[in-house]
Design a protein around this motif. Structure first.
Motif: not given
Length: 537
Positions: A250-252, A255, A276, A278, A329-330
């Motif tokens: 996931a890239d924070k 969105h 998630r 994205q 997520d990370e």
């Protein structure tokens, strides 16, 4: 070097087996033409990726890798066919055949290639024995033809015509790096899959010495469909085995949504923790107002690429849709990748089993049909299923008939099913080509006009720029190569703008010029994706 999964230890064929496997004429003539082609649209595609194909070697069905390779030594007869962009030519598929035994192959488009016994001679006309390499490729749309550098003009009786193609092929044969010739007493046959059942086309051979196309014969489209019988089974496809979804971290800064879903509906996602969705803002820009809406329902749909998902939020009649990628997520990413690697090994095993099942089922089906009627070795559902399975895997068509065009290969080289046509109708006008960045005129020696919906390329030379014309009711593109080897393209929108600007220009009609802005590639080296985007396909 590519590996080929070929059964080299099979039992020798009896003379009866060999004879049954060569009834190519029956294969082509046993079907009657139908009014509709087997695929409905003229979707362009570029054959760049390495894929699997199905072949018959001396009567035995095998799975062969599609080896994309270049000809080992340049054939001087085809040297004037020059691809405009380095590295983006349509690649050959290489087949290996024993010259004395012959073989049958199915190309990735579903085309059927029959190589009879003793089909090759050397440059002196002496029969060839031992292993022979056959290099084969096809061209089914304007992008492939353009990137291959194949001329599409035809000179006849002092007039120049421009070809509209129903399909083109190139076939050559090599032994120890040297080109071979066709044995005139044992000619190769190709039943090429075509995108149209139209009967207006002719067969041409490209004479690269005279630099012109030679008319060979009137072409005929044959629609091959499944034979109705009690032994017919539903064709199997490796497409039924889906690869696992590869999650990204996931890239924070982007969105994404956390959405609860039923594991049974999306088993490919339920194996991961921290999933998630994205937003891919290159396809669906994010609307910040959506986060303040109390949505009533949400729908998740997996897209055809099997990698992305379309998420639709709903509140009464109000809807908001996003194309998303799957991310994790990370904290859960390392675990997700461990799961993915395990699932990918399971996928490879399942894919191999499906391939084996397909071969077994088709072999059993062929045996059933042969027992019912030994003369139907090529006129049966088994062979047609093989051809369709290859086409579905690489072209994506799912219909149950195929349009075939037969070529009797008298000489190795490029063969075409084409319809000669004059330049498109439209008012003549003086055209100038302008660099969209520098706004300066580009000096071009020739340009290629492409009309969407027609599989044709019209060539205009510099001397024709004062009488340039095209069909104003169609979507048009113009392709060209600059003097320094860069691709330059006039888009449909640029043509519309040029016409609008010309209409607004002051002065007499004879003084008006159609100025077309060209997008010029920044480099003479492009990737397949970059070329596809520029060519507008």
């Amino acid at each position: 070097m590519d590996k080929y999964n070929i059964n080299r230890n099979r039992d020798p064929l009896t003379p009866e087996d060999v004879q049954k496997g060569k009834d190519f004429d029956t294969f082509m003539k046993a079907y009657s033409a139908r009014p509709k082609p087997f695929w409905g649209s003229k979707t362009m595609y570029m054959s760049i990726a390495t894929v699997g194909i199905i072949a018959v070697v001396a009567g035995t069905w095998v799975v062969m890798n599609n080896s994309e390779s270049t000809t080992p030594t340049e054939n001087p007869k085809t040297a004037f066919v020059t691809p405009p962009l380095e590295g983006l030519d349509v690649k050959d598929t290489t087949y290996f055949v024993d010259a004395a035994a012959g073989a049958d192959f199915i190309y990735k488009t579903g085309s059927f290639i029959h190589v009879p016994q003793n089909a090759f001679v050397d440059s002196a006309g002496n029969p060839v024995s031992g292993k022979v390499e056959i290099h084969y490729r096809e061209f089914h749309n304007t992008a492939e033809i353009f990137l291959a550098g194949i001329p599409m003009t035809y000179d006849s009786a002092g007039s120049r015509y421009h070809f509209e193609s129903a399909g083109m092929l190139e076939i050559t044969a090599w032994q120890n790096g040297r080109p071979l010739k066709v044995n005139s007493a044992s000619q190769i046959n190709v039943a090429m899959a075509s995108d149209t059942a139209d009967q207006k086309y002719n067969v041409y051979y490209l004479d690269t010495t005279a630099k012109n196309w030679n008319f060979i014969a009137k072409d005929k489209a044959v629609v091959a469909g499944f034979v109705a019988d009690s032994t017919k089974t539903k064709p199997l496809s490796v497409a039924d085995v889906a690869p696992p979804v590869l999650p990204s971290k996931a890239d924070k800064a982007k969105h994404s949504f956390v959405i609860a879903f039923e594991p049974s509906e999306f088993p490919e996602l339920s194996v991961y923790k921290g999933v998630r969705f994205q937003v891919d803002e290159t396809k669906t820009p994010y609307n910040k107002k959506d986060k303040n809406i109390q949505w009533e329902d949400v729908n998740i749909a997996r897209n055809a690429d099997r990698k992305s998902y379309t998420v639709t939020f709903m509140q009464g009649a109000n809807k908001s849709t996003y194309v998303t990628g799957v991310v994790v997520d990370e904290a859960n990413y390392a675990g997700a990748m461990k799961v993915y690697n395990q699932k990918y090994e399971e996928y490879q095993t399942a894919l191999k089993k499906k391939q084996d099942d397909i071969l077994t089922a088709m072999s059993n089906h062929e045996n059933q049909l042969m027992n019912a009627d030994a003369r139907r070795i090529f006129v049966n559902d088994s062979v047609l299923s093989m051809a369709m399975a290859a086409r579905r895997a690489n072209v994506g068509d799912a219909k149950e008939n195929m349009v075939m065009r037969e070529f009797i290969i008298r000489n190795f080289g490029i063969w075409n099913s084409d319809c000669p046509a004059s330049l498109p109708q439209g008012p003549e006008m003086f055209v100038q080509f302008i660099d969209s960045k520098t706004k300066k005129e580009i000096q071009l020696s020739r340009v290629f006009l492409v009309e969407k919906g027609k599989n044709a390329i019209w060539t205009f030379y510099a001397s024709d720029f004062a009488k340039f014309r095209f069909n104003h009711d169609a979507e048009n593109l113009v392709w060209a190569m600059t003097s320094d080897g860069k691709l330059a393209v006039v888009s449909t929108d640029a043509i519309t703008k040029g016409l609008d600007d010309m209409a607004k220009a002051k002065g007499d009609d004879k003084d008006k010029k159609l100025k077309l802005e060209m997008e010029v590639a920044s480099s003479s080296t492009l990737t397949g994706v970059q070329a596809s985007l520029m060519l507008g396909i």
